[in-house]
Design a protein around this motif. Structure first.
Motif, PDB file in Angstrom:
ATOM      1  N   ALA A 155       0.862  -1.179   0.000  1.00 47.67           N
ATOM      2  CA  ALA A 155       0.000   0.000   0.000  1.00 47.67           C
ATOM      3  C   ALA A 155       0.896   1.227   0.000  1.00 47.67           C
ATOM      4  N   LYS A 156       0.450   2.249  -0.686  1.00 45.90           N
ATOM      5  CA  LYS A 156       1.215   3.500  -0.672  1.00 45.90           C
ATOM      6  C   LYS A 156       0.329   4.639  -1.147  1.00 45.90           C
ATOM      7  N   VAL A 157       0.742   5.846  -0.822  1.00 43.74           N
ATOM      8  CA  VAL A 157       0.031   7.037  -1.269  1.00 43.74           C
ATOM      9  C   VAL A 157       0.496   7.365  -2.684  1.00 43.74           C
ATOM     10  N   LYS A 158      -0.491   7.475  -3.581  1.00 44.49           N
ATOM     11  CA  LYS A 158      -0.185   7.810  -4.967  1.00 44.49           C
ATOM     12  C   LYS A 158      -0.920   9.085  -5.348  1.00 44.49           C
ATOM     13  N   ASN A 159      -0.398   9.756  -6.336  1.00 43.93           N
ATOM     14  CA  ASN A 159      -0.985  11.008  -6.791  1.00 43.93           C
ATOM     15  C   ASN A 159      -1.250  10.909  -8.290  1.00 43.93           C
ATOM     16  N   TYR A 160      -2.498  10.638  -8.630  1.00 41.40           N
ATOM     17  CA  TYR A 160      -2.895  10.555 -10.026  1.00 41.40           C
ATOM     18  C   TYR A 160      -3.767  11.755 -10.374  1.00 41.40           C
ATOM     19  N   THR A 161      -3.453  12.426 -11.454  1.00 48.78           N
ATOM     20  CA  THR A 161      -4.212  13.590 -11.937  1.00 48.78           C
ATOM     21  C   THR A 161      -4.471  14.600 -10.823  1.00 48.78           C
ATOM     22  N   GLY A 162      -3.466  14.778  -9.973  1.00 41.72           N
ATOM     23  CA  GLY A 162      -3.570  15.784  -8.933  1.00 41.72           C
ATOM     24  C   GLY A 162      -4.340  15.370  -7.701  1.00 41.72           C
ATOM     25  N   LYS A 163      -4.763  14.100  -7.624  1.00 38.56           N
ATOM     26  CA  LYS A 163      -5.526  13.629  -6.469  1.00 38.56           C
ATOM     27  C   LYS A 163      -4.697  12.623  -5.672  1.00 38.56           C
ATOM     28  N   ARG A 164      -4.433  12.953  -4.412  1.00 43.44           N
ATOM     29  CA  ARG A 164      -3.634  12.074  -3.563  1.00 43.44           C
ATOM     30  C   ARG A 164      -4.538  11.084  -2.849  1.00 43.44           C
ATOM     31  N   VAL A 182      -4.702   6.666  -1.161  1.00 43.16           N
ATOM     32  CA  VAL A 182      -4.014   5.416  -0.854  1.00 43.16           C
ATOM     33  C   VAL A 182      -4.458   4.347  -1.846  1.00 43.16           C
ATOM     34  N   TYR A 183      -3.494   3.660  -2.412  1.00 47.04           N
ATOM     35  CA  TYR A 183      -3.764   2.553  -3.334  1.00 47.04           C
ATOM     36  C   TYR A 183      -3.146   1.281  -2.780  1.00 47.04           C
ATOM     37  N   TYR A 184      -3.803   0.159  -3.071  1.00 49.60           N
ATOM     38  CA  TYR A 184      -3.322  -1.157  -2.645  1.00 49.60           C
ATOM     39  C   TYR A 184      -2.882  -1.961  -3.862  1.00 49.60           C
ATOM     40  N   TYR A 185      -1.800  -2.696  -3.684  1.00 52.51           N
ATOM     41  CA  TYR A 185      -1.433  -3.717  -4.670  1.00 52.51           C
ATOM     42  C   TYR A 185      -1.989  -5.035  -4.157  1.00 52.51           C
ATOM     43  N   VAL A 186      -2.941  -5.597  -4.880  1.00 56.07           N
ATOM     44  CA  VAL A 186      -3.687  -6.747  -4.380  1.00 56.07           C
ATOM     45  C   VAL A 186      -3.587  -7.934  -5.327  1.00 56.07           C
ATOM     46  N   GLY A 187      -3.873  -9.111  -4.767  1.00 54.74           N
ATOM     47  CA  GLY A 187      -4.002 -10.332  -5.542  1.00 54.74           C
ATOM     48  C   GLY A 187      -5.267 -11.047  -5.131  1.00 54.74           C
ATOM     49  N   ALA A 188      -5.941 -11.675  -6.088  1.00 54.41           N
ATOM     50  CA  ALA A 188      -7.190 -12.367  -5.810  1.00 54.41           C
ATOM     51  C   ALA A 188      -6.919 -13.675  -5.074  1.00 54.41           C
ATOM     52  N   SER A 189      -7.702 -13.956  -4.044  1.00 55.65           N
ATOM     53  CA  SER A 189      -7.527 -15.203  -3.298  1.00 55.65           C
ATOM     54  C   SER A 189      -7.816 -16.415  -4.174  1.00 55.65           C
ATOM     55  N   SER A 190      -8.660 -16.229  -5.173  1.00 59.31           N
ATOM     56  CA  SER A 190      -9.013 -17.347  -6.058  1.00 59.31           C
ATOM     57  C   SER A 190      -7.939 -17.619  -7.097  1.00 59.31           C
ATOM     58  N   ASN A 191      -7.122 -16.605  -7.388  1.00 61.99           N
ATOM     59  CA  ASN A 191      -6.070 -16.756  -8.389  1.00 61.99           C
ATOM     60  C   ASN A 191      -5.095 -15.597  -8.225  1.00 61.99           C
TER      61      ASN A 191
END
Length: 284
Positions: free
Chosen positions: A85-94, A96-105
């Motif tokens: 997880a980390k704070v990201k700034n896309y198109t001027g909007k800060r 929190v984003y998660y890097y996730v993986g599906a439990s099913s795959n």
């Protein structure tokens, strides 16, 4: 449409739009710009989350947020493990984003806005004081999908809170706190035909596969039941038996009030529970 109605609609849209924007800004501003999470440093590794909605589009992106990789709604039976997880700034909007993986795959992975997910939590039967509240929880909570599938294998046996509490507080897989029952059947101990390995019994199998898709796991458990004489007709005939289940199935077992932040934490996310314990018994 008359002018009064039009003005009211515009006013409401402005209010609710402002509320959403304000909530998002408050969420972002409440997190330090250097906030991050790395599952390698966490007490339990990747943290289990679930989608807030399994019917609305919510995309997983590449790191640069230039390519849509997956849509959460296409995986309604999956939970999501947060690895980073980390704070990201896309198109001027800060945010929190998660890097996730599906439990099913776990090959289904990508970066997703944190607001689309919430922690996957499960309650112990010991936390309930009302049978009706416990049954409603089992029937409706996402963490209890495995429990619901197991109950279907015993269509005429009644789920009981006190027997489920005995499962949750068992010692060495033996219930100790349900004095009103007898003729216990320890479903945890059942193994496939010909197996003598402890790790092959139903309890260990369900623990090792916690959070995985339900159907193949239930098929395996049904195979074990059939091999031990609990065929569909036998299970259907067990009307005088009650069933106790305590299942966390890969969820965290701390109460929601324990967490002071919606984001993964090295200190707070420390209680993932893979257990599922099952007992049948008749009332004395």
């Amino acid at each position: 449409m008359n002018r009064l109605k039009l003005t009211l609609i515009i006013l409401l849209a402005t209010i609710f739009g402002f509320t959403v924007i304000s909530d998002n800004k408050a969420q972002a501003s409440s997190v330090p710009a250097n906030y991050s999470f790395d599952y390698h440093k966490a007490q339990v590794g990747a943290v289990p989350y679930k989608a807030k909605s399994v019917s609305h589009s919510a995309y997983l992106w590449d790191y640069r947020h230039t390519k849509k990789l997956h849509n959460l709604k296409n995986y309604p039976n999956s939970n999501w493990y947060v690895f980073y997880a980390k704070v990201k700034n896309y198109t001027g909007k800060r945010a929190v984003y998660y890097y996730v993986g599906a439990s099913s795959n776990l090959k289904v992975k990508g970066w997703v806005w944190s607001g689309y997910l919430t922690r996957l939590l499960a309650k112990s039967p010991a936390s309930f004081t009302s049978e009706s509240a416990f049954i409603n929880y089992v029937q409706t909570d996402r963490s209890q999908r495995l429990t619901r599938a197991i109950l279907k294998l015993f269509p005429n046996s009644q789920l009981k809170l006190d027997l489920s509490k005995a499962a949750a507080t068992s010692i060495n897989a033996k219930p100790t706190l349900a004095p009103n029952y007898t003729n216990y059947i320890y479903l945890n101990d059942l193994k496939p035909a010909g197996s003598t390995q402890v790790g092959d019994d139903s309890m260990w199998y369900l623990s090792k596969t916690a959070g995985k898709p339900i159907s193949p796991r239930i098929n395996y458990i049904e195979t074990i039941l059939n091999a031990n004489g609990y065929t569909p007709s036998k299970r259907e005939s067990m009307k005088n038996y009650n069933i106790g289940i305590a299942s966390w199935d890969g969820a965290q077992d701390s109460p929601k009030s324990y967490f002071t932040s919606p984001y993964p934490s090295y200190q707070l996310d420390d209680s993932q529970n893979n257990g599922t314990l099952l007992y049948l018994a008749t009332a004395k």
